[in-house]
Write a protein that holds these residues in place. Structure first.
Motif, mmCIF file in Angstrom:
data_model
loop_
_atom_site.group_PDB
_atom_site.id
_atom_site.type_symbol
_atom_site.label_atom_id
_atom_site.label_comp_id
_atom_site.label_asym_id
_atom_site.label_seq_id
_atom_site.Cartn_x
_atom_site.Cartn_y
_atom_site.Cartn_z
ATOM 1 N N ARG A 353 0.890 -1.355 -0.070
ATOM 2 C CA ARG A 353 0.125 0.098 0.127
ATOM 3 C C ARG A 353 0.836 1.191 -0.227
ATOM 4 O O ARG A 353 1.872 1.246 0.557
ATOM 5 C CB ARG A 353 -0.688 -0.211 1.370
ATOM 6 C CG ARG A 353 -1.848 1.206 1.578
ATOM 7 C CD ARG A 353 -2.396 0.755 2.762
ATOM 8 N NE ARG A 353 -2.861 2.179 3.721
ATOM 9 C CZ ARG A 353 -3.322 2.115 4.775
ATOM 10 N NH1 ARG A 353 -3.098 1.190 5.537
ATOM 11 N NH2 ARG A 353 -3.704 3.418 5.142
ATOM 12 N N ASP A 357 -2.864 5.301 -0.920
ATOM 13 C CA ASP A 357 -3.796 4.250 -1.034
ATOM 14 C C ASP A 357 -4.667 4.418 -0.001
ATOM 15 O O ASP A 357 -4.294 4.681 1.215
ATOM 16 C CB ASP A 357 -3.307 2.958 -1.298
ATOM 17 C CG ASP A 357 -2.698 2.614 -2.383
ATOM 18 O OD1 ASP A 357 -3.047 3.236 -3.531
ATOM 19 O OD2 ASP A 357 -1.576 1.925 -2.619
ATOM 20 N N THR A 358 -6.182 4.206 0.028
ATOM 21 C CA THR A 358 -6.938 4.407 1.218
ATOM 22 C C THR A 358 -7.724 3.076 1.248
ATOM 23 O O THR A 358 -7.562 2.168 0.540
ATOM 24 C CB THR A 358 -8.300 5.344 0.912
ATOM 25 O OG1 THR A 358 -8.921 5.082 -0.302
ATOM 26 C CG2 THR A 358 -7.885 6.754 0.510
ATOM 27 N N VAL A 359 -7.854 2.646 2.668
ATOM 28 C CA VAL A 359 -8.582 1.695 2.941
ATOM 29 C C VAL A 359 -9.868 1.575 3.521
ATOM 30 O O VAL A 359 -10.033 2.715 4.280
ATOM 31 C CB VAL A 359 -7.748 0.638 3.901
ATOM 32 C CG1 VAL A 359 -6.476 0.086 3.177
ATOM 33 C CG2 VAL A 359 -7.167 1.555 5.180
ATOM 34 N N ASP A 360 -10.738 0.730 3.519
ATOM 35 C CA ASP A 360 -11.937 0.634 3.976
ATOM 36 C C ASP A 360 -12.400 0.011 5.304
ATOM 37 O O ASP A 360 -13.411 -0.309 5.617
ATOM 38 C CB ASP A 360 -12.924 -0.022 2.835
ATOM 39 C CG ASP A 360 -12.677 -1.160 2.465
ATOM 40 O OD1 ASP A 360 -11.440 -1.510 2.513
ATOM 41 O OD2 ASP A 360 -13.377 -1.763 1.869
ATOM 42 N N VAL A 361 -11.095 -0.366 5.915
ATOM 43 C CA VAL A 361 -11.336 -1.225 7.205
ATOM 44 C C VAL A 361 -10.257 -0.376 8.145
ATOM 45 O O VAL A 361 -9.407 0.115 7.748
ATOM 46 C CB VAL A 361 -11.138 -2.528 7.003
ATOM 47 C CG1 VAL A 361 -12.114 -3.073 6.277
ATOM 48 C CG2 VAL A 361 -9.689 -2.967 6.395
ATOM 49 N N ASP A 363 -7.210 -0.231 10.387
ATOM 50 C CA ASP A 363 -5.822 -1.099 10.191
ATOM 51 C C ASP A 363 -5.756 -2.539 10.984
ATOM 52 O O ASP A 363 -5.075 -3.268 10.419
ATOM 53 C CB ASP A 363 -4.734 -0.091 10.936
ATOM 54 C CG ASP A 363 -4.499 1.082 9.896
ATOM 55 O OD1 ASP A 363 -4.822 0.940 8.821
ATOM 56 O OD2 ASP A 363 -3.664 1.722 10.374
ATOM 57 N N LEU A 366 -6.179 -5.440 8.748
ATOM 58 C CA LEU A 366 -5.317 -5.540 7.560
ATOM 59 C C LEU A 366 -4.198 -6.225 7.983
ATOM 60 O O LEU A 366 -3.796 -6.398 9.438
ATOM 61 C CB LEU A 366 -4.708 -4.162 7.087
ATOM 62 C CG LEU A 366 -5.983 -3.119 6.404
ATOM 63 C CD1 LEU A 366 -5.155 -1.747 6.278
ATOM 64 C CD2 LEU A 366 -6.472 -3.729 5.043
#
Lengths: 753, 256
Positions: A353, A357-361, A363, A366
């Motif tokens: 990443r 980059d963005t994440v939808d959950v 950390d 992940l």
């Protein structure tokens, strides 16, 4: 003087029977004669016959005259004098008035044998057939006159091997007089299993066990080789005599650097303690270690306070760190190549990443782990052999100052490979980083990353012979293998190569002639630039083309080995040097290869040997053959660990360096334990029916005792006997004939005949 | 997380992405495509039940990860010459398809044995029928004696990016993934929950299929699984490396 002996062999009972028969015959004769003669006449005749019979019976007993003559012989006496190095130790714990150690053990022997109005050696020479020898590892005859010149310089004492041989050679009547401190270090250490001694051995013990003061490092057990990063243990024994109540420091050094130390508390007069040190080697190569205890006041022997040993540190695996800018097929197949190689231990970080980059959950859902920048670049980097920058740019992740650490890592001997890609070389901003000088290609911030090209690898002259690009042993087959490699689509173009280009790019447009695979050196380390992130095609597309994927795998593995400076990939290789002894010529052999890995006999080779104290010696090395073999000779003068460094250059360009070390030591360890072994000397004396004397008791009385003991064991007088049987002489026959003649004459006179 | 939250996060992410300076242009010019989603065209049945499924997944992949991907899928037949340019293959369908030829079996065997990867997705969701039956039949020909087996919960594909506990899709026919493992890698992963159906949007951006019974969370699981499988294909067992194990264990302990 003659004595009469009865030496007959007939049994007594036979003689008694004959006597009884004879008596009966005489009675019968007397009775018969009495009827015809007067009593006196009969008795006279029977008397004569009785005399004859008695004589005959007497001769049945085997009378003989024995003539004895006594001769006194000169008895052989073998004198063995220990001339091993331990005899140079002080004979007594008492120092001289000026504080120096007293006379040596051998000096004391010489003094006892040579001093005085009538030296004992002269007396021995007078009284015995004297055979004088010196012994150590062998026995050599010496003359009494040369005794004063005798030196304690034998490197070992094979006492228990040489003594039985000397006893056999000495002969039955002889004895052996042994002057020694009893230290024996041949194969045989005790009397058990030693052949029986056939003559008495009179042992004269030299050196005092009372008051003997010494501390020593004994029985060092260390592995000959170890693996880098894996702890190994060193077991040793510290022995001390006469130092009760003291505490001595024990130092464990690598070369001149102290690793650790510990105090050893000595709590008894005869002290022994087993100690274990451990060490985790971080660097490859041959390392010299030493264990030492400082000399103690009053200590008689200080040579044994120091022990050296060396350990060859190998790598069990080549530790490779890969930093990949993103998941990519190049990483996938790079990983496959390394994971399948048992020699490689891979630690990889793939940046899954980017900061954008963005994440939808959250950390914690992940699997991403934080890149341990400080741990990697400040702590762990030195534990790796090779670092791969795989389409990775530092710019988004850490301060470029960390790249200084990578530069140091390579300068100190590490390997660095940069693989191409959008984030590599100029595209990755490395033209402005510390790695600009390290990489084997020229970066000027103008290079570009070209995609959708058709790039084919072309072997350069160096590439045809270099071990990285040698995919097949046969040169022609190797070239064919490279020609069959699938084309690549991506290429990082740079201004040029600074190192040795092994593969150049061929294909469409600007790609042609660009370096594709270039290698170089920086400091002690090696560098590699592979100007594409597309080499996975050499594996997987080859599989699709029904070709082998092995060429790609081999290329990666060989590159890793070359970068890690595996010995087989070294251009200068010193052959292992066996342990030698002082004064013995040591042959140092090395092999030199050119940059293209072909042997060269034209290289200039500088060979230097550093002695135990670090003193350097330049050794000339000459080429033996066209195969790049060079030889130098060096003669060490003392025991210890010697370091050898070789550097070869050709036309002013350094080809490579190598270093190793070798040990020089006497094989017997004569000076290890200087404690006199009186107990062994007493055992030898007792087992051979001899006697033990302390050198302090060695005088005329001791000589008399020896003479008496030898006499009782085997007298020196020889008695010669001559035996004459009476029957063999004329006299017995004459007497019997005379008696029978008188009897015959009387019988005739008295009318019986 | 409910559907509303999911949409909010996705829309915020899209907004954030749109605010980045010329991200698309940047990608096209500078960032080469590292990943192409290649879909197998086979004979018989229906090889392409969700023609618009791949683009949303690729967009999601690029938004969440550092992978640069082609937004459009590449359609490829097993015997195409360029098959090996695409180490990631996707096979999906609803109905039984024609058996692979001997050449196709041999090509796929080579492909999967030497580093290629296949994601199989049953769009019908009927175990033992249609696509499921045909896929198992063909895989048995490719790897005789090596049947599909349920992947353990700790498999690297389930933790290659997201720490997955559920397998998403349009419908939960099988709550677990199945796979064929060779040595320590799994080159074939099979999902029977119609992942493509969950990924697919129509031209107007609406989801084509509703996910039941879990709704949008189940769809999100399908996207997560798609991303995980792609990263697994590109990094192999990277997340099984020792350096990751304590971190992952710690996170799984905290979130369980």
């Amino acid at each position: 003087m003659k004595d009469l002996y009865l030496v007959g062999s007939l049994p007594w009972w036979v003689i008694a029977l004959v006597g009884l028969g004879t008596g009966a015959l005489l009675v019968q004769q007397f009775l018969s004669l009495k009827q015809r003669l007067a009593l006196g006449q009969s008795s006279f005749l029977v008397f004569l016959r009785t005399c004859v019979y008695i004589l005959l019976i007497f001769f049945l007993l085997g009378p003989a005259l024995v003539d004895k003559r006594v001769t006194k012989l000169r008895r052989p006496l073998t004198v063995l004098i220990d001339s091993s190095e331990s005899m140079a130790f002080p004979a007594s714990s008492k120092a001289t008035q000026d504080g120096k150690p007293g006379k040596s053990r051998l000096d004391l022997v010489r003094e006892k044998l040579l001093n005085g109005q009538e030296p004992l050696i002269q007396k021995l020479n007078r009284d015995y057939d004297l055979r004088l020898y010196r012994f150590g590892t062998s026995v050599e005859p010496i003359s009494p006159g040369s005794l004063s010149q005798l030196k304690a310089q034998d490197e070992g004492t094979r006492l228990l091997e040489l003594l039985p041989r000397a006893a056999t050679d000495a002969g039955a009547q002889s004895g052996i007089l042994l002057f020694t401190d009893g230290i024996t270090n041949g194969d045989q250490k005790t009397l058990d299993g030693t052949p029986a001694l056939s003559v008495p051995v009179f042992t004269v013990g030299v050196g005092e066990t009372e008051g003997f003061t010494d501390v020593r490092i004994a029985e060092v057990r260390a592995p000959e080789f170890a693996f880098r990063g894996r702890e190994f243990k060193i077991d040793l024994t510290v022995q001390a005599y006469g130092l009760k109540g003291k505490s001595v420091p024990l130092y464990f050094n690598r070369g001149k650097n102290l690793i650790t130390s510990r105090p050893v508390a000595i709590d008894s007069d005869s002290f022994e303690q087993k100690i274990t040190f451990s060490f985790n080697p971080k660097e490859l190569g041959t390392h010299s270690f030493s264990l030492s205890i400082p000399a103690q006041p009053g200590e008689q022997i200080t040579e044994n306070n120091h022990k050296e040993f060396k350990v060859d540190v190998h790598r069990d695996k080549i530790r490779v760190l890969t930093l990949s800018g993103s998941p990519a097929w190049n990483y996938r197949f790079l990983r496959m190549a390394m994971k399948q190689d048992p020699l490689i231990e891979l630690v990889s970080f793939v940046f899954l990443r980017t900061p954008t980059d963005t994440v939808d959950v959250p950390d914690n859902q992940l699997s991403l782990i934080p890149f341990p920048i400080d741990d990697i670049f400040l702590e762990e980097l030195k534990n790796f052999d090779v670092v791969f920058f795989d389409d990775f740019s530092h710019r988004a992740y850490f301060n470029p100052v960390y790249l200084e650490r990578v530069k140091d890592f390579v300068r100190d001997g590490g390997g660095l490979a940069m693989l191409g890609g959008f984030r590599s070389f100029d595209s990755g901003g490395y033209a402005e980083s510390a790695l600009k000088d390290v990489l084997p290609v020229e970066l000027d911030n103008k290079g570009r990353y070209q995609t959708q090209a058709t790039v084919r690898p072309v072997l350069t002259a160096s590439g045809k012979v270099h071990p990285i690009t040698r995919l097949l042993p046969d040169p022609k087959a190797n070239e064919e293998a490279w020609a069959k490699m699938p084309p690549l689509a991506d290429l990082n173009q740079v201004r040029g190569a600074r190192g040795e280009t092994l593969l150049s790019a061929s294909g469409d447009g600007a790609a042609t002639g660009s370096p594709l695979l270039t290698i170089g050196r920086f400091g002690k380390g090696r560098t590699l630039a592979l100007m594409t992130d597309d080499v996975w095609r050499w594996n997987f597309i080859a599989v699709g083309n029904r070709e082998t994927p092995q060429n790609h795998l081999k290329l990666i593995r060989q590159a890793v080995r070359w970068l890690a400076q595996e010995p087989a990939f070294e251009q200068v290789q010193i052959r292992p040097i066996p342990t030698s002894r002082p004064g013995e010529k040591v042959t140092i052999k090395l092999r030199v290869l050119k940059d293209d890995f072909t042997p060269t006999p034209q290289a200039s080779v500088q060979l230097r040997v550093f002695g135990p104290e670090g003193e350097p010696s330049l050794v000339s090395a000459t080429a033996d053959s066209e195969e790049g073999e060079y030889t130098g000779e060096y003669t060490p003068t003392k025991e210890g660990s010697y370091r050898v460094e070789a550097e070869a250059s050709l036309a002013g360009k350094t080809l490579g360096k190598d270093k190793t070390s070798f040990s020089v030591a006497f094989p017997y360890g004569e000076t290890d334990d200087g404690r006199p072994r009186t107990d062994l000397l007493k055992q030898i004396a007792e087992a051979s029916h001899g006697e033990f004397f302390s050198i302090n008791d060695w005088n005329d009385k001791a000589l008399d005792k020896i003479a008496a003991k030898l006499e009782s064991h085997a007298p020196s007088q020889i008695v010669e006997q001559r035996q004459t049987r009476l029957w063999s002489t004329l006299w017995p026959f004459s007497i019997i004939l005379a008696l029978l003649s008188v009897e015959w004459w009387m019988r005739r006179k008295w009318g019986l005949i | 997380m409910d559907r509303r939250n999911f949409i909010r996060i996705v829309s915020q992410s899209i907004l954030a992405a749109s605010l980045l300076p010329n991200r698309a242009a940047y990608s096209q010019e500078k960032r080469p495509i590292q990943f192409v989603f290649a879909q197998i065209k086979y004979r018989g049945g229906d090889w392409n039940p969700h023609p618009l499924a791949v683009t949303p997944l690729m967009e999601e992949l690029m938004q969440r990860t550092s992978v640069e991907a082609a937004t459009a899928k590449h359609e490829v037949a097993i015997t195409d010459r360029d098959l090996f340019n695409y180490p990631f293959l996707y096979i999906t369908g609803k109905y039984e398809f024609e058996p692979f030829t001997a050449e196709e079996v041999e090509v796929l065997r080579r492909f999967l044995s030497y580093g290629g990867f296949l994601l199989a997705d049953d769009a019908l969701g009927q175990q033992g029928y249609g696509f499921d039956m045909a896929l198992r039949r063909e895989m048995q020909k490719i790897f005789p004696g090596n049947e599909f087996k349920r992947l353990p919960s700790g498999h690297a594909a389930l933790r290659s990016y997201y720490l997955l506990r559920r397998v998403g899709g349009v419908r939960i026919v099988n709550p677990n993934l199945e796979g064929i493992t060779l040595g320590n890698v799994t080159p074939v992963i099979y999902c029977q929950n119609d992942l493509g159906g969950a990924w697919e949007r129509d031209q107007l951006g609406k989801w084509t299929n509703a996910c039941t019974p879990g709704g949008e969370e189940q769809r999100r699981d399908a996207f997560h699984l798609g991303i995980n499988v792609i990263l697994y294909a590109m990094t192999e067992n990277y997340k099984d490396d020792l350096i990751h194990v304590p971190f992952i264990r710690k996170r799984l302990t905290r979130t369980s």
